[in-house]
Design an enzyme around this catalytic site. Sequence first.
Site, short mmCIF file in Angstrom:
data_model
loop_
_atom_site.label_atom_id
_atom_site.label_comp_id
_atom_site.label_asym_id
_atom_site.label_seq_id
_atom_site.Cartn_x
_atom_site.Cartn_y
_atom_site.Cartn_z
N GLY A 9 0.87 -1.18 0.00
CA GLY A 9 0.00 0.00 0.00
C GLY A 9 0.90 1.22 0.00
O GLY A 9 1.57 1.50 1.00
N GLY A 11 -0.06 4.31 -0.38
CA GLY A 11 -0.91 5.49 -0.22
C GLY A 11 -0.38 6.38 0.89
O GLY A 11 0.83 6.44 1.13
N ASP A 33 2.08 -1.70 -4.51
CA ASP A 33 0.71 -1.20 -4.66
C ASP A 33 0.14 -1.80 -5.95
O ASP A 33 0.89 -2.30 -6.79
CB ASP A 33 0.72 0.33 -4.74
CG ASP A 33 -0.59 0.95 -4.32
OD1 ASP A 33 -0.66 1.57 -3.24
OD2 ASP A 33 -1.58 0.82 -5.08
N HIS A 175 -9.50 -1.54 18.14
CA HIS A 175 -9.19 -0.21 17.61
C HIS A 175 -10.47 0.41 17.07
O HIS A 175 -10.73 0.43 15.88
CB HIS A 175 -8.16 -0.38 16.48
CG HIS A 175 -7.65 0.90 15.92
ND1 HIS A 175 -7.22 1.94 16.70
CD2 HIS A 175 -7.48 1.31 14.64
CE1 HIS A 175 -6.82 2.93 15.93
NE2 HIS A 175 -6.98 2.58 14.67
N1 APR Z 1 -2.67 -4.41 -3.07
C1 APR Z 1 -1.81 -3.39 -2.87
N2 APR Z 1 -2.23 -2.12 -2.68
C2 APR Z 1 -3.55 -1.89 -2.69
C3 APR Z 1 -4.51 -2.91 -2.92
C4 APR Z 1 -4.01 -4.22 -3.10
N3 APR Z 1 -4.83 -5.26 -3.31
N4 APR Z 1 -5.73 -2.35 -2.87
C5 APR Z 1 -5.57 -1.03 -2.65
N5 APR Z 1 -4.26 -0.75 -2.54
C6 APR Z 1 -3.59 0.53 -2.32
C7 APR Z 1 -4.27 1.70 -3.04
O1 APR Z 1 -3.92 1.70 -4.42
C8 APR Z 1 -3.69 2.88 -2.27
O2 APR Z 1 -2.50 3.38 -2.87
O3 APR Z 1 -3.65 0.90 -0.94
C9 APR Z 1 -3.36 2.31 -0.89
C10 APR Z 1 -4.16 2.92 0.24
O4 APR Z 1 -3.77 4.24 0.34
P1 APR Z 1 -4.77 5.40 0.77
O5 APR Z 1 -6.00 5.33 -0.06
O6 APR Z 1 -3.98 6.67 0.79
O7 APR Z 1 -5.18 4.98 2.26
P2 APR Z 1 -4.35 5.22 3.60
O8 APR Z 1 -4.71 6.52 4.19
O9 APR Z 1 -2.92 4.92 3.35
O10 APR Z 1 -4.99 4.10 4.54
C11 APR Z 1 -4.79 2.72 4.30
O11 APR Z 1 -4.66 2.19 6.64
O12 APR Z 1 -5.08 3.43 8.56
C12 APR Z 1 -5.59 2.52 7.65
O13 APR Z 1 -7.97 2.99 7.68
C13 APR Z 1 -6.80 3.04 6.91
O14 APR Z 1 -7.45 0.92 6.05
C14 APR Z 1 -6.83 2.14 5.72
C15 APR Z 1 -5.35 1.90 5.44
#
Ligand code: APR
Length: 312
Positions: A9, A11, A33, A175
Site C-alpha cells: 500500500g 498510499g 501497490d 481499535h
Molecule cells: N494491493 C496493494 N495495494 C492496494 C490494494 C491491493 N490489493 N488495494 C488497494 N491498494 C492501495 C491503493 O492503491 C492505495 O494506494 O492501498 C493504498 C491505500 O492508500 P490510501 O488510499 O492513501 O489509504 P491510507 O490513508 O494509506 O490508509 C490505508 O490504513 O489506517 C488505515 O484505515 C486506513 O485501512 C486504511 C489503510
Amino acid sequence: MRKKITVVGAGNVGASAAINIAYKELADVVLVDINEGVPSGKGLDIAQMGPVEGYDVKLVGTVDYEATKDSDIVIITAGFPRKPGMSRDDLLMKNFEVVKTAAENSAKYSPNAIIILVTNPLDAMCWAAFKCTGFPKERVIGMAGVLDTARYRTFLGEALQVSVESIQALVLGGHGDTMVPLVSLTSVGGIPITQLLDQPTIDAIVQRTRDGGAELVKLMGTSAYYAPAAAAVEMAESILKDKKKVLPCAAYLEGEYGLNGLYVGVPVKLGAKGIEKIYEVEMTEAEKAALAKSAGAVKELIDVLKDKAGIA
Ligand code: APR
C-alpha cells in the site's frame, strides 16, 4: 546486511511509513501497490530525499511481489481509508479482500517475515492475515494501541502542559470507539494522573481518544496517516533492533484476559521474534467490563468474516 521492509500500500500511510523508515535508516524499503506507477514514483521521490536528508536506504516501488522476497518485516497498509460518515467496520469486506491478497503474497515471498497490520478494521484484519498466512501468532501483529496511546498522551500533555514523553499510558481493546484507555495505569513522571487532573477532564480526554480517528476523518476527509505510520515504524524498529519495547499491540489471544481466538490490543513485548510476551495487567472492574465490551465488538466482525468469507 541491510534489513528489508516491505510496505504494502503506497498510499498515505504506506508512503509516510517509508519516509519514517528511511529517516531512521532502519531498512531498505519495497513499496508495493496495485496502482501502477505510484509505488515506483513514491519510492523514487523518497529515495531522492536521501542526499538532502543524509540517509542511505534503498527504496523501490513496484506492483510485483517478487521484489519483496525475503523481507524481514511486511507492513500492510493496503486498503481503503475511512471516509466521513463511514465507520471502520463499514470497511470490513472491502478491506478483507485486499488484506487477503497482501497477506498471501507476503507469506509466499517472505515466509519468515513478521507482519504488522495497519489496514482497518484493524483487529479483524489481523485475524484475517493470521488465518490467510498460516504464520504463528507471534509473527502477525496489529498496529493500533501505539497510535491510540499516542493520541491519549498528546491530549494529556496538552491538558497538563507537560512533555508528552513524560506521560506513561496504555490503551487496550479493539481499535474502535470501544477502546479502553487505562486511566488507573496512566501516570506523568510516575505521578498517577488522578492526582493531577479532575475526573471530568480525564473523562473528556478518554472520550476524545476514543473518537481520535473520527476527529481526523472529519477534519481531513480521509483517515489519519502521519501518526499511524510512525506507530507502525516504532513497532518495526523494536522488532528489527530486538529492543523488546513493551507496547500495546493487537495480538492473537488464547486465554489471556479471558479471551480466545481473536485479536485485541494488549501490552506485549516486541523483539526479534515478534510478540515475545503478552502482559496481563490488573484492571478495575469498570476497565475489565469495558475490555470485554470492546472484545465483543471485535468478535462480531470476525464472525461476519467467518460467515461471509468462509474462513474458520
Ligand atoms: N494491493 C496493494 N495495494 C492496494 C490494494 C491491493 N490489493 N488495494 C488497494 N491498494 C492501495 C491503493 O492503491 C492505495 O494506494 O492501498 C493504498 C491505500 O492508500 P490510501 O488510499 O492513501 O489509504 P491510507 O490513508 O494509506 O490508509 C490505508 O490504513 O489506517 C488505515 O484505515 C486506513 O485501512 C486504511 C489503510
